[in-house]
Design a protein around this motif. Structure first.
Motif, PDB file in Angstrom:
ATOM      1  N   GLU A 297       9.144  -7.473   2.558  1.00 14.37           N
ATOM      2  CA  GLU A 297       8.998  -6.030   2.764  1.00 14.37           C
ATOM      3  C   GLU A 297       7.627  -5.729   3.357  1.00 14.37           C
ATOM      4  OE1 GLU A 297       9.553  -2.028   3.011  1.00 14.37           O
ATOM      5  OE2 GLU A 297      11.122  -3.477   2.510  1.00 14.37           O
ATOM      6  N   LEU A 298       6.602  -6.388   2.832  1.00 21.09           N
ATOM      7  CA  LEU A 298       5.259  -6.182   3.376  1.00 21.09           C
ATOM      8  C   LEU A 298       5.178  -6.683   4.818  1.00 21.09           C
ATOM      9  CD1 LEU A 298       2.398  -5.180   3.053  1.00 21.09           C
ATOM     10  CD2 LEU A 298       1.810  -7.383   2.008  1.00 21.09           C
ATOM     11  N   LEU A 299       5.809  -7.825   5.106  1.00 16.17           N
ATOM     12  CA  LEU A 299       5.821  -8.347   6.476  1.00 16.17           C
ATOM     13  C   LEU A 299       6.454  -7.344   7.442  1.00 16.17           C
ATOM     14  CD1 LEU A 299       6.841 -12.057   5.839  1.00 16.17           C
ATOM     15  CD2 LEU A 299       4.622 -11.236   6.650  1.00 16.17           C
ATOM     16  N   ALA A 300       7.548  -6.730   7.026  1.00 17.02           N
ATOM     17  CA  ALA A 300       8.219  -5.744   7.875  1.00 17.02           C
ATOM     18  C   ALA A 300       7.333  -4.528   8.106  1.00 17.02           C
ATOM     19  CB  ALA A 300       9.547  -5.321   7.258  1.00 17.02           C
ATOM     20  N   ARG A 301       6.664  -4.068   7.073  1.00 18.41           N
ATOM     21  CA  ARG A 301       5.757  -2.924   7.218  1.00 18.41           C
ATOM     22  C   ARG A 301       4.613  -3.269   8.167  1.00 18.41           C
ATOM     23  NH1 ARG A 301       5.111  -0.048   1.290  1.00 18.41           N
ATOM     24  NH2 ARG A 301       7.324   0.032   0.786  1.00 18.41           N
ATOM     25  N   MET A 302       4.084  -4.489   8.029  1.00 21.80           N
ATOM     26  CA  MET A 302       3.000  -4.914   8.919  1.00 21.80           C
ATOM     27  C   MET A 302       3.485  -5.019  10.356  1.00 21.80           C
ATOM     28  SD  MET A 302       0.671  -7.570   6.686  1.00 21.80           S
ATOM     29  CE  MET A 302       1.982  -8.670   6.207  1.00 21.80           C
TER      30      MET A 302
ATOM     31  N   TYR B 245      -4.742  -7.413  14.620  1.00 19.40           N
ATOM     32  CA  TYR B 245      -5.295  -7.789  13.324  1.00 19.40           C
ATOM     33  C   TYR B 245      -5.028  -6.656  12.348  1.00 19.40           C
ATOM     34  CZ  TYR B 245      -8.457 -10.571  10.430  1.00 19.40           C
ATOM     35  OH  TYR B 245      -8.981 -11.396   9.463  1.00 19.40           O
ATOM     36  N   MET B 246      -4.584  -7.015  11.138  1.00 20.76           N
ATOM     37  CA  MET B 246      -4.274  -5.994  10.139  1.00 20.76           C
ATOM     38  C   MET B 246      -4.969  -6.261   8.818  1.00 20.76           C
ATOM     39  SD  MET B 246      -0.251  -5.608  10.788  1.00 20.76           S
ATOM     40  CE  MET B 246      -0.143  -7.260  11.440  1.00 20.76           C
ATOM     41  N   ASP B 247      -5.400  -5.188   8.198  1.00 22.58           N
ATOM     42  CA  ASP B 247      -5.907  -5.216   6.833  1.00 22.58           C
ATOM     43  C   ASP B 247      -4.959  -4.379   5.989  1.00 22.58           C
ATOM     44  OD1 ASP B 247      -8.403  -6.681   7.238  1.00 22.58           O
ATOM     45  OD2 ASP B 247      -9.047  -4.914   8.359  1.00 22.58           O
ATOM     46  N   VAL B 248      -4.600  -4.905   4.821  1.00 24.76           N
ATOM     47  CA  VAL B 248      -3.696  -4.195   3.915  1.00 24.76           C
ATOM     48  C   VAL B 248      -4.480  -3.808   2.668  1.00 24.76           C
ATOM     49  CG1 VAL B 248      -1.565  -4.333   2.566  1.00 24.76           C
ATOM     50  CG2 VAL B 248      -1.734  -5.524   4.772  1.00 24.76           C
ATOM     51  N   TRP B 249      -4.442  -2.523   2.351  1.00 29.62           N
ATOM     52  CA  TRP B 249      -5.196  -1.974   1.217  1.00 29.62           C
ATOM     53  C   TRP B 249      -4.235  -1.419   0.191  1.00 29.62           C
ATOM     54  CZ3 TRP B 249     -10.429  -2.568   1.587  1.00 29.62           C
ATOM     55  CH2 TRP B 249     -10.926  -2.857   2.866  1.00 29.62           C
ATOM     56  N   ILE B 250      -4.591  -1.551  -1.086  1.00 26.21           N
ATOM     57  CA  ILE B 250      -3.832  -0.879  -2.136  1.00 26.21           C
ATOM     58  C   ILE B 250      -4.781   0.061  -2.865  1.00 26.21           C
ATOM     59  CG2 ILE B 250      -2.030  -2.601  -2.426  1.00 26.21           C
ATOM     60  CD1 ILE B 250      -3.522  -3.702  -4.811  1.00 26.21           C
ATOM     61  N   GLU B 251      -4.196   1.151  -3.290  1.00 34.68           N
ATOM     62  CA  GLU B 251      -4.969   2.206  -3.946  1.00 34.68           C
ATOM     63  C   GLU B 251      -4.649   2.198  -5.435  1.00 34.68           C
ATOM     64  OE1 GLU B 251      -4.677   6.944  -3.591  1.00 34.68           O
ATOM     65  OE2 GLU B 251      -4.899   5.893  -1.671  1.00 34.68           O
TER      66      GLU B 251
ATOM     67  N   ILE C 246      -1.778   0.151   5.598  1.00 31.98           N
ATOM     68  CA  ILE C 246      -1.963  -0.928   6.562  1.00 31.98           C
ATOM     69  C   ILE C 246      -2.757  -0.364   7.728  1.00 31.98           C
ATOM     70  CG2 ILE C 246      -0.826  -2.562   8.119  1.00 31.98           C
ATOM     71  CD1 ILE C 246       1.643  -2.268   6.185  1.00 31.98           C
ATOM     72  N   GLU C 247      -3.870  -1.001   8.032  1.00 32.58           N
ATOM     73  CA  GLU C 247      -4.698  -0.620   9.175  1.00 32.58           C
ATOM     74  C   GLU C 247      -4.580  -1.720  10.219  1.00 32.58           C
ATOM     75  OE1 GLU C 247      -8.543  -0.098   7.400  1.00 32.58           O
ATOM     76  OE2 GLU C 247      -8.039   1.907   6.668  1.00 32.58           O
ATOM     77  N   ALA C 248      -4.139  -1.355  11.404  1.00 31.02           N
ATOM     78  CA  ALA C 248      -3.896  -2.328  12.465  1.00 31.02           C
ATOM     79  C   ALA C 248      -4.604  -1.896  13.741  1.00 31.02           C
ATOM     80  CB  ALA C 248      -2.392  -2.436  12.732  1.00 31.02           C
ATOM     81  N   GLN C 249      -5.117  -2.881  14.476  1.00 22.91           N
ATOM     82  CA  GLN C 249      -5.642  -2.598  15.812  1.00 22.91           C
ATOM     83  C   GLN C 249      -5.650  -3.871  16.629  1.00 22.91           C
ATOM     84  OE1 GLN C 249      -9.443  -0.779  15.017  1.00 22.91           O
ATOM     85  NE2 GLN C 249     -10.543  -2.634  15.520  1.00 22.91           N
ATOM     86  N   VAL C 250      -5.557  -3.698  17.933  1.00 24.72           N
ATOM     87  CA  VAL C 250      -5.575  -4.838  18.843  1.00 24.72           C
ATOM     88  C   VAL C 250      -6.968  -5.452  18.802  1.00 24.72           C
ATOM     89  CG1 VAL C 250      -5.341  -5.562  21.250  1.00 24.72           C
ATOM     90  CG2 VAL C 250      -3.760  -3.876  20.294  1.00 24.72           C
ATOM     91  N   SER C 251      -7.010  -6.766  18.569  1.00 22.34           N
ATOM     92  CA  SER C 251      -8.296  -7.450  18.526  1.00 22.34           C
ATOM     93  C   SER C 251      -8.635  -8.114  19.851  1.00 22.34           C
ATOM     94  CB  SER C 251      -8.320  -8.490  17.400  1.00 22.34           C
ATOM     95  OG  SER C 251      -7.198  -9.328  17.465  1.00 22.34           O
TER      96      SER C 251
ATOM     97  N   LYS D 285      -8.832  -4.368  -0.858  1.00 22.64           N
ATOM     98  CA  LYS D 285      -8.115  -5.122   0.166  1.00 22.64           C
ATOM     99  C   LYS D 285      -7.192  -6.117  -0.527  1.00 22.64           C
ATOM    100  CE  LYS D 285      -8.767  -7.732   4.393  1.00 22.64           C
ATOM    101  NZ  LYS D 285      -9.756  -8.244   5.327  1.00 22.64           N
ATOM    102  N   ALA D 286      -5.915  -6.039  -0.193  1.00 20.41           N
ATOM    103  CA  ALA D 286      -4.922  -6.900  -0.826  1.00 20.41           C
ATOM    104  C   ALA D 286      -4.530  -8.069   0.072  1.00 20.41           C
ATOM    105  CB  ALA D 286      -3.681  -6.086  -1.180  1.00 20.41           C
ATOM    106  N   ASN D 287      -4.372  -7.815   1.355  1.00 21.33           N
ATOM    107  CA  ASN D 287      -3.864  -8.823   2.276  1.00 21.33           C
ATOM    108  C   ASN D 287      -4.409  -8.580   3.673  1.00 21.33           C
ATOM    109  OD1 ASN D 287      -1.826  -9.950   0.332  1.00 21.33           O
ATOM    110  ND2 ASN D 287      -1.050  -7.868   0.499  1.00 21.33           N
ATOM    111  N   GLU D 288      -4.196  -9.568   4.524  1.00 22.61           N
ATOM    112  CA  GLU D 288      -4.510  -9.415   5.942  1.00 22.61           C
ATOM    113  C   GLU D 288      -3.516 -10.235   6.743  1.00 22.61           C
ATOM    114  OE1 GLU D 288      -8.557 -10.689   6.364  1.00 22.61           O
ATOM    115  OE2 GLU D 288      -8.033 -12.796   6.200  1.00 22.61           O
ATOM    116  N   ALA D 289      -3.384  -9.897   7.999  1.00 20.76           N
ATOM    117  CA  ALA D 289      -2.430 -10.601   8.845  1.00 20.76           C
ATOM    118  C   ALA D 289      -2.835 -10.475  10.304  1.00 20.76           C
ATOM    119  CB  ALA D 289      -1.029 -10.027   8.652  1.00 20.76           C
TER     120      ALA D 289
END
Length: 169
Positions: free
Chosen positions: A32-37, A90-96, A75-80, A105-109
């Protein structure tokens, strides 16, 4: 072709973790997280080139921290880096935290996308001009990752991977 900054592609996707999206431990399914990313990254890639984009690869995913039921996930994403028709996102995944509101920060991809025309053929995209130190680090590392992928796929000889070789000299 005009150079764009990574900031132009910046995308934020925020959502809530619901019971149907969790495993028996009450944490968000990895898929599910992969799909969101993938969705966040595709928006960032499209913002960069204003073309149709397709996912070429999932280059790196780090599930460093579980994402519990009820969490707000951002999920924060931007072209690197942009290459001829492909780009790395590149993505950073944050949980509140539910009670304090603190973010962790929980994950990155890192995903790769290719820009295509209406027939699915790759098209040339604008280059990236990184501005911040973090953007510059991610930009430089993207070329090393691309060379490594090409070497592993047999599409580049290791002796030609100049950026990778520089790491070991």
């Amino acid at each position: 072709m005009e150079q764009l900054t990574p900031r132009k592609s910046f995308t934020t996707v925020t959502d809530l973790v619901l019971p149907s999206e969790t495993n028996p431990l009450q944490n968000l399914f990895g898929g599910e997280l992969l799909a969101r990313m993938d969705r966040a990254a595709s928006i960032a890639a499209r913002r960069h080139c204003r073309r149709i984009v397709v996912t070429a690869s999932v280059n790196h995913v780090a599930f460093n921290r579980s994402v519990p039921l009820g969490s707000v996930v951002t999920i924060e994403a931007q072209v690197s880096r942009a290459f001829k028709s492909s780009m790395e996102v590149y993505m950073d995944v944050w949980i509140e935290d539910r009670e304090s509101g603190d973010r962790a920060k929980a994950n990155e991809a890192i995903y790769s996308f290719v820009a295509v025309d209406d027939t699915g053929r790759p098209v040339t995209i604008p280059p990236i001009h990184p501005e911040t130190e973090e953007e510059k680090e991610r930009y430089d590392a993207a070329l090393r990752r691309k060379q490594l992928s090409l070497v592993l796929a047999g599409k580049m000889k290791a002796k030609d991977a100049t950026e990778l070789k520089a790491l070991f000299e």
